[in-house]
Enzyme design. Sequence first.
Site, PDB file in Angstrom:
ATOM      1  N   SER A   1      41.693  34.755  36.316  1.00  0.00           N
ATOM      2  CA  SER A   1      42.371  35.719  37.187  1.00  0.00           C
ATOM      3  C   SER A   1      41.805  35.665  38.603  1.00  0.00           C
ATOM      4  CB  SER A   1      42.263  37.120  36.586  1.00  0.00           C
ATOM      5  OG  SER A   1      43.060  38.034  37.298  1.00  0.00           O
TER       6      SER A   1
ATOM      7  N   ASP B   1      47.186  36.956  43.297  1.00  0.00           N
ATOM      8  CA  ASP B   1      45.940  36.334  42.852  1.00  0.00           C
ATOM      9  C   ASP B   1      46.227  34.978  42.198  1.00  0.00           C
ATOM     10  OD1 ASP B   1      47.005  37.150  40.418  1.00  0.00           O
ATOM     11  OD2 ASP B   1      45.135  37.977  39.654  1.00  0.00           O
TER      12      ASP B   1
ATOM     13  N   ASP C   1      46.321  33.557  39.240  1.00  0.00           N
ATOM     14  CA  ASP C   1      47.249  33.392  38.121  1.00  0.00           C
ATOM     15  C   ASP C   1      48.497  34.253  38.278  1.00  0.00           C
ATOM     16  OD1 ASP C   1      45.860  35.790  37.526  1.00  0.00           O
ATOM     17  OD2 ASP C   1      46.240  35.553  35.393  1.00  0.00           O
TER      18      ASP C   1
ATOM     19  N   ASP D   1      49.313  37.430  38.425  1.00  0.00           N
ATOM     20  CA  ASP D   1      49.688  38.624  37.671  1.00  0.00           C
ATOM     21  C   ASP D   1      49.344  39.898  38.449  1.00  0.00           C
ATOM     22  OD1 ASP D   1      46.927  38.586  37.379  1.00  0.00           O
ATOM     23  OD2 ASP D   1      46.942  38.755  35.190  1.00  0.00           O
TER      24      ASP D   1
END
Length: 571
Positions: free
Chosen positions: A143, A303, A305, A307
């Site tokens: 993340s 960010d 990834d 999400d």
Amino acid sequence: MISMNSVYKEWLERVTQPDLKAELEEIKDNEKAISDRFYQTLTFGTGGLRGVIGVGTNRMNVYIIGLATQALSNWLNAKGGDKCVAIGYDSRNKSDVFAKAAAATLAANGIKAYIFSEMEPTPILSFALMEKKCDAGIVVTASHNPAEYNGYKCYGPEGFQMTDEDAGCIEKLMSGLDIFADVKTGDFDSFVESGMIEYMGDEIVDKFLDAVESCCIEKDICAASDLSVVYTPLRGTGEKPVQKILSRIGIKNVTVVSEQCGNPGGRFEGCEYPNPEIEAAFRVANEVAAKMDKKPDLLLATDPDCDRVGIAVWNGTSFERMTGNEVGVVMLDYLLSRKTAPEGKSLIAVKSIVTSSMAERVAKKYNCDFRNVLTGFKYIGEIMCELEKNGQSDLFVMGYEESYGYLEGTHARDKDAVVGSMLICEMAAYYKSQGKTLLERMNELYSEFGRHMHTQYSPSYKGQEGMERIASIMNTLRNEPPCEIDGQKVVTFNDYLNCVSRSNGVETKIELPSSNVLEFIMEDGSSLVARPSGTEPKIKFYLTAVCDSVKACEDKIAQLEAYAKELAPTV
């Protein structure tokens, strides 16, 4: 018990990969370095695995990935029948290597693996595994952690992250396996040729974008608004899908921060810290905006990834960041003001317990059924599944967490910065058509529902000693809870680990799964929540002030932060 030195020596003998072998040789005779890498095996918790990339049982490497995937394979195969798993990955160091290693282990165990042909956002994995009717999903990501980290998250067939019970099963199976002798693997390319590994491509991404686009309420406003946006993917997976979805809904005036595009080996060059929650993430976007003749309405950052999404809004003199709590409240109000529940029913919204209680006041205005869950989007996903089973998916408005994670729609069961980015821009376009900014709309909501201010204090304590220190702080707070904080009486103490709430001398049961979280609510509505991070070596304090004015809130937040720092000093 096997000593750490014995484990180290076995790794020294068995590891053949040049980079890992070199690291093992480098730490030879360095007791502290060996201990840090081998004092434990990374725990497969509710968020899967996460750690610093490197050699050892306490590091992220292909052997730990293989161990976790072998445990997952054993767990799936024990259920019987043909199984398949979808795999996604982000832009971090080794993400593609780890994803392919996981796919090879699954295939070696007779489980078909669907893997993306390039890095994709985490929510697309959630969508893909449901679309492919997979038995599980894997995402290789850390993340918004620093560049030296990577991670491995597992999803169930419903599309959300694995439940506590299932994660516990995987952890138990991992502990019974030999990391070298018991992990099956094979040649990735040979498995592709045989069909045991299959690439997923544009067709899945396009279907995902179709589903996201269907969540847009009013495209005409977007197209007519001439909204101007500067967008940075922070060297992550949002680069392509976010641009595509904004174009689809008519947001054409988008300037992408080219310096923060692409994937230079997962080093996040030009991104001090790839986390839209912090101001530094917007530094380069701000520099880009400063060179533009006309200032954009928004700075948008996702960010790695994709999400989570954060924004900064032009206030006439500078770009002012909005918190995850503020964006969530504006989004909830916007959606509830534009949607209507079927006759005789109520729309349903969900947030985590550490997210602003202001949302509940907004929901009450619209007669929306509001639900609080533990931190972790899977708990929001569980409610979505329950609604689907009861034929009530159309009642779900949105779920969100204060950490910049939002979801409208049922296309995914995890937070989704693609749909989040789309809705933020749609809201900004809608309020721009009324002569307002999102900041001005937020201030209107503060006038209506009361001023709420939030901050987070999250000291890091690394290594074995750090984990012990975090446990000690939580134990002290749990066993000796304060009667007052900053002169304010604590009226409610919630211990989510023991599922007990004590309010004004009355004890009741908390009807949520057990979780190591403590909440202290004061008589003025302000609060302090403490919990160890599930993904980083931190203890997190969520601080909320509820006051009549900005100045009073600022003073209260400062006092709460000073109290938290006394409990957990930085080192």
